[in-house]
Design an enzyme around this catalytic site. Structure first.
Site, PDB file in Angstrom:
ATOM      1  N   ASP A  36       0.974  -1.201   0.081  1.00 12.33           N
ATOM      2  CA  ASP A  36      -0.040   0.022  -0.145  1.00 12.33           C
ATOM      3  C   ASP A  36       1.064   1.167  -0.050  1.00 12.33           C
ATOM      4  O   ASP A  36       1.867   1.335   0.623  1.00 12.33           O
ATOM      5  CB  ASP A  36      -0.946  -0.140   1.205  1.00 12.33           C
ATOM      6  CG  ASP A  36      -2.278   0.833   1.067  1.00 12.33           C
ATOM      7  OD1 ASP A  36      -3.149   0.229   0.888  1.00 12.33           O
ATOM      8  OD2 ASP A  36      -1.886   2.238   1.179  1.00 12.33           O
ATOM      9  N   GLU A 160     -15.271  -9.574  -4.084  1.00 11.13           N
ATOM     10  CA  GLU A 160     -15.347  -9.980  -2.656  1.00 11.13           C
ATOM     11  C   GLU A 160     -17.087  -9.876  -2.110  1.00 11.13           C
ATOM     12  O   GLU A 160     -17.712  -9.001  -2.532  1.00 11.13           O
ATOM     13  CB  GLU A 160     -14.784  -9.080  -1.622  1.00 11.13           C
ATOM     14  CG  GLU A 160     -14.910  -7.849  -2.030  1.00 11.13           C
ATOM     15  CD  GLU A 160     -16.224  -7.146  -0.837  1.00 11.13           C
ATOM     16  OE1 GLU A 160     -16.513  -7.797  -0.100  1.00 11.13           O
ATOM     17  OE2 GLU A 160     -16.379  -5.983  -1.133  1.00 11.13           O
ATOM     18  N   PHE A 161     -17.288 -11.024  -1.424  1.00  6.87           N
ATOM     19  CA  PHE A 161     -18.730 -10.834  -0.491  1.00  6.87           C
ATOM     20  C   PHE A 161     -18.489 -11.005   0.825  1.00  6.87           C
ATOM     21  O   PHE A 161     -19.154 -11.886   1.550  1.00  6.87           O
ATOM     22  CB  PHE A 161     -19.487 -12.031  -1.297  1.00  6.87           C
ATOM     23  CG  PHE A 161     -19.962 -11.856  -2.719  1.00  6.87           C
ATOM     24  CD1 PHE A 161     -20.913 -11.265  -3.393  1.00  6.87           C
ATOM     25  CD2 PHE A 161     -18.962 -12.703  -3.497  1.00  6.87           C
ATOM     26  CE1 PHE A 161     -21.094 -10.925  -4.290  1.00  6.87           C
ATOM     27  CE2 PHE A 161     -19.252 -12.647  -4.902  1.00  6.87           C
ATOM     28  CZ  PHE A 161     -20.529 -11.881  -5.459  1.00  6.87           C
ATOM     29  N   LEU A 162     -17.934  -9.933   1.536  1.00  4.91           N
ATOM     30  CA  LEU A 162     -17.740  -9.677   2.780  1.00  4.91           C
ATOM     31  C   LEU A 162     -18.699  -8.886   3.629  1.00  4.91           C
ATOM     32  O   LEU A 162     -19.054  -7.862   3.073  1.00  4.91           O
ATOM     33  CB  LEU A 162     -16.348  -9.508   3.302  1.00  4.91           C
ATOM     34  CG  LEU A 162     -15.073 -10.051   2.272  1.00  4.91           C
ATOM     35  CD1 LEU A 162     -13.952  -9.532   2.752  1.00  4.91           C
ATOM     36  CD2 LEU A 162     -15.519 -11.451   2.708  1.00  4.91           C
ATOM     37  N   GLU A 164     -19.441  -6.746   7.349  1.00  6.30           N
ATOM     38  CA  GLU A 164     -18.498  -6.372   8.403  1.00  6.30           C
ATOM     39  C   GLU A 164     -19.087  -7.090   9.544  1.00  6.30           C
ATOM     40  O   GLU A 164     -20.361  -7.192   9.966  1.00  6.30           O
ATOM     41  CB  GLU A 164     -18.801  -5.028   8.717  1.00  6.30           C
ATOM     42  CG  GLU A 164     -18.071  -4.070   9.572  1.00  6.30           C
ATOM     43  CD  GLU A 164     -18.652  -2.623   9.618  1.00  6.30           C
ATOM     44  OE1 GLU A 164     -17.766  -2.023  10.654  1.00  6.30           O
ATOM     45  OE2 GLU A 164     -19.224  -2.099   8.970  1.00  6.30           O
ATOM     46  N   LEU A 220     -22.511  -6.025  -7.821  1.00  3.81           N
ATOM     47  CA  LEU A 220     -23.357  -4.920  -7.734  1.00  3.81           C
ATOM     48  C   LEU A 220     -24.688  -5.211  -7.456  1.00  3.81           C
ATOM     49  O   LEU A 220     -25.643  -4.844  -6.983  1.00  3.81           O
ATOM     50  CB  LEU A 220     -23.251  -3.917  -8.980  1.00  3.81           C
ATOM     51  CG  LEU A 220     -22.152  -2.941  -9.223  1.00  3.81           C
ATOM     52  CD1 LEU A 220     -22.162  -2.168 -10.663  1.00  3.81           C
ATOM     53  CD2 LEU A 220     -21.878  -1.967  -8.072  1.00  3.81           C
ATOM     54  N   LEU A 226     -29.794  -6.844  -1.990  1.00  9.92           N
ATOM     55  CA  LEU A 226     -29.827  -6.695  -0.405  1.00  9.92           C
ATOM     56  C   LEU A 226     -30.477  -5.585   0.132  1.00  9.92           C
ATOM     57  O   LEU A 226     -31.248  -5.329   0.894  1.00  9.92           O
ATOM     58  CB  LEU A 226     -28.501  -6.857   0.025  1.00  9.92           C
ATOM     59  CG  LEU A 226     -27.895  -8.497   0.126  1.00  9.92           C
ATOM     60  CD1 LEU A 226     -26.595  -8.462   0.546  1.00  9.92           C
ATOM     61  CD2 LEU A 226     -28.616  -9.505   0.553  1.00  9.92           C
ATOM     62  N   CYS A 275     -21.214   0.676   1.081  1.00  8.07           N
ATOM     63  CA  CYS A 275     -21.425   0.023  -0.024  1.00  8.07           C
ATOM     64  C   CYS A 275     -22.706   0.224  -0.740  1.00  8.07           C
ATOM     65  O   CYS A 275     -22.718   0.282  -1.840  1.00  8.07           O
ATOM     66  CB  CYS A 275     -21.204  -1.517   0.356  1.00  8.07           C
ATOM     67  SG  CYS A 275     -19.475  -1.633   0.741  1.00  8.07           S
TER      68      CYS A 275
END
Length: 363
Positions: A36, A160-162, A164, A220, A226, A275
């Site tokens: 980074d 990704e499908f994360l 929190e 997307l 959701l 998101c």
């Protein structure tokens, strides 16, 4: 120790850090490097005070850091040594210019692609990891392959499908892993190579392969669906209040239908976080770009209901406080969730806008 492959992730944020920690934990045969441009963030990853908190993340990092998981600011060297590069840089919403407020700002993605090109001396697989508009891979391919004298770059989509709070569990026991590529011999070979990484711990039947455009659009669409459920139950909550029905009982009855299911049917002030709103507006912009005005308006209504729900909540509070919050203290329960904190901040800003006038004192 000699490693079979060198995997690099450009971007040490919420997606890149945990994902690479999981890969390093499950694939000790690979060297995993996370880079980074933010030196402070990298120092945090190399310390005992990680820059993000997720249950189980600290244990994963301690287990692998210094063995086959490394965090560094030496991006150019890491690019040269890697065979597979995951790109997980920020893709915020544009704040000015064409598509402002809706379209994704891809300047960091473009800069990363040009840096990969400048620092590479052989062929590589480049993996899109962040949420992106459909057909972003085409732009990255053009940058990498039209100017390359050092080999060929295959661009693969692996969204990704994360969530929190459950990111580590989502990575270890995913509902699915989606990998998209061009339907060419080289593209299919590249996505098979990425699938081999996940096969170290994910059952084969949960690894889905598709063309690259389907993979990009799926992320997307998942977030839009959701958010749509949240807006749907929130709209019904308003009707419940007028008819003396109980929205929790309605949601419970509806959720028992196996065709619908019970998840994301909890009425609330509205969805927050970074998101859902961003991704839906991005979807709206894409639909408008292709002339699909009715489709764009449909998805835009999901955001409009969400804003309406938040305003309705504020208005209800004001009515019950005799139409003023001047001199009053208001407490909102905080579950230490980033999404809840952001929703709370938006609500307070909305209340201040409604209740501030030259004739009222500040509170």
């Amino acid at each position: 120790m000699a490693f079979e492959k060198n995997i690099l992730c450009v971007g040490a944020g919420y997606v890149g850090g945990p994902t690479m920690a999981m890969i390093a934990s499950k694939c000790p045969q690979y060297k995993v490097m996370v880079t980074d441009i933010d030196h402070q963030k990298i120092r945090a990853w190399n310390s005992y005070n990680l820059p993000i908190f997720e249950p189980g993340l600290e244990e994963l990092v301690k287990k692998t850091r210094g063995k086959n998981l490394f965090f560094s600011v030496e991006i150019e060297r890491a690019i040269r040594e890697a065979q597979i590069i995951f790109v997980s840089v920020n893709t915020p919403t544009k704040t000015f210019g064409h598509g402002s407020g809706r379209a994704a700002d891809l300047q960091y993605r473009e800069k990363t692609a040009r840096q990969i090109l400048a620092c590479s001396n052989d062929s590589k697989i480049v993996v899109e990891k962040s949420t992106l508009p459909v057909r972003t891979a085409f732009a990255m391919e053009r940058i990498l392959n039209e100017n390359s004298n050092c080999g060929h770059f295959e661009v693969v989509s692996n969204p990704e499908f994360l969530a929190e709070g459950t990111a580590i569990r989502d990575l270890e026991f995913p509902d699915r892993v989606l990998i998209g590529s061009r339907e060419t011999r080289e593209g299919i070979q590249a996505r098979k190579e990425i699938a081999e990484i996940y096969l170290n711990w994910v059952p084969k039947e949960k690894i889905l392969e598709s063309n690259v455009w389907s993979s990009e659009l799926s992320k997307l669409t998942a977030n839009a669906f959701l958010a749509q459920r949240i807006s749907s139950i929130n709209s019904i909550s308003a009707l419940c209040e007028k008819t003396e029905a109980d929205v929790d009982e309605v949601a419970w009855a509806v959720g028992m239908d196996s065709r619908i299911g019970c998840k994301f049917l909890k009425a609330s002030v509205g969805f927050g976080g970074s998101c859902f709103n961003k991704d839906i507006l991005n979807l709206v912009y894409i639909c408008e770009s292709y002339g699909l005005e009715k489709v764009a308006k449909y998805w835009e209504s999901v955001v409009e209901i969400n804003e309406w729900q938040k305003n309705r909540f504020v208005q209800t509070m004001l009515v019950n406080m005799f139409n003023t919050i001047a001199g009053k203290r208001i407490a909102l329960l905080d579950l230490l969730s980033r999404q809840i904190r952001e929703t709370r901040a938006n609500l307070l800003q909305s209340m201040l806008r409604r209740d501030f006038s030259p004739n009222r004192r500040k509170w």
